[in-house]
Design a protein around this motif. Sequence first.
Motif, short mmCIF file in Angstrom:
data_model
loop_
_atom_site.label_atom_id
_atom_site.label_comp_id
_atom_site.label_asym_id
_atom_site.label_seq_id
_atom_site.Cartn_x
_atom_site.Cartn_y
_atom_site.Cartn_z
N PHE A 50 0.89 -1.23 -0.24
CA PHE A 50 -0.13 0.00 -0.20
C PHE A 50 0.73 1.22 0.02
CE2 PHE A 50 -2.04 3.60 2.60
CZ PHE A 50 -3.01 3.77 1.83
N SER A 76 3.91 1.57 -1.21
CA SER A 76 4.89 1.75 -2.34
C SER A 76 3.54 2.34 -3.32
CB SER A 76 5.31 0.56 -2.72
OG SER A 76 6.23 0.16 -1.95
N ALA A 77 2.43 1.79 -3.33
CA ALA A 77 1.54 2.32 -4.43
C ALA A 77 1.06 3.63 -4.05
CB ALA A 77 0.26 1.18 -4.45
N GLY A 134 4.25 5.90 -4.65
CA GLY A 134 4.74 5.62 -6.01
C GLY A 134 3.84 6.51 -6.95
#
Lengths: 195, 195
Positions: free
Chosen positions: B157, B159-160, B163
């Motif tokens: 979560f 990273s998403a 990112g």
Amino acid sequence: MATDGPRAGRPRDNRVDAAIVAATRELLAEVGYAGLTMDAVAARAGVGKAAIYRRYSTKPEVAFAAAVHGVDLRPPGDTGSLLGDLTALAEVIVGHLSNPAASRALMSLLGEIGNDPELTRQFLTTFVEPEVAGNAELLQRAVDRGELAEMPDVELFHSAFGGAVMAWLLVHHRPPKGFPERLARFMHAALTGDT
Amino acid sequence: MATDGPRAGRPRDNRVDAAIVAATRELLAEVGYAGLTMDAVAARAGVGKAAIYRRYSTKPEVAFAAAVHGVDLRPPGDTGSLLGDLTALAEVIVGHLSNPAASRALMSLLGEIGNDPELTRQFLTTFVEPEVAGNAELLQRAVDRGELAEMPDVELFHSAFGGAVMAWLLVHHRPPKGFPERLARFMHAALTGDT
DNA sequence: CTGGTTCCGGAACTCGTAGTTTCGTATTTT
DNA sequence: AAAATACGAAACTACGAGTTCCGGAACCAG
């Protein structure tokens, strides 16, 4: 702007092109972008620096060309389902970025972007546009199948998908076993509402 | 590791610290990281270069310190709902990264990471760990409320979410009006399965 | 075959920047 | 007062990006 016919004079040697790219890729993997010097590239390639600067105008361009070399960004074809397509796409992206040379080069180039308009243009046309187009195709297939009620926000989806891989690698350096599947399920849920 | 008592000799001048950070932030916004020179920082700050290198050991560290200065990464408190918390978090992240100086500095630093272990350590402890911890709290609250059946994968979560913002800014440079809300709804759907 | 052009590897060169050191001086502790 | 550390300024070292020049090789047009 058609390609010029054969110019006068000695033609460029293809082996020089190949040697430069190969040497750059090796050195990127060994010492990273910051440690990469043009003298080292020339020496490793057995080439004069003038030959390099005849082909590229800056160091970032050389690294970019080396990192991009051989990369095929088109997503794999229709797997028959949205989740399958997402998994395949994740595997391709993760596969490319797991290559240390490509990954280190790309991360460094992101830092140059915003300072170098020409590099930014190359990055957009080489990476972003094909990726977004591929994502749009993939999502359109899901709409046609009836898996999605309406076309999602492609740009947001693209940023979330690619950004997730980037951010993960930035922090963890290596994708763990099964990472593409996890990512694909996460994105599938975001799109369809199924967990 | 308690703070040392007062050392012998002349103590460091706080105004020098402030001048260095201020000059670096200004120059980052004006000329970007690549155009940033230590001589220019020293001149703008009205300070000797030795005073800078007494405080930081490399240029990336100076830029990092300047970019991070004043940033509070703790997510805003409980808004009462998962979607509200996500929106608030997105607004904070987007707000920070919309600052051109911070954004340009951060992008450039990402390129250095992987080449500089000390910088990597600072990045992880200063940014990643507090962010992941904050995300975990936010998600745990949602579980406690019953909005989520089980605890999601916090690292994925994180990273998403981060990112997606990074990737968007990399491509589009500016978040459009309403971007935090769109992102929050996207992530909410990924977590809950509601669209 | 000749002259013009572009290429080749190699090396020397310019120029800018990161980082260090030195100098004379100022400020603090002991 | 002495020792230690700080200060701005400037000189200095080290190194890498990018350019230029060399003698020679490969190609094209006449």
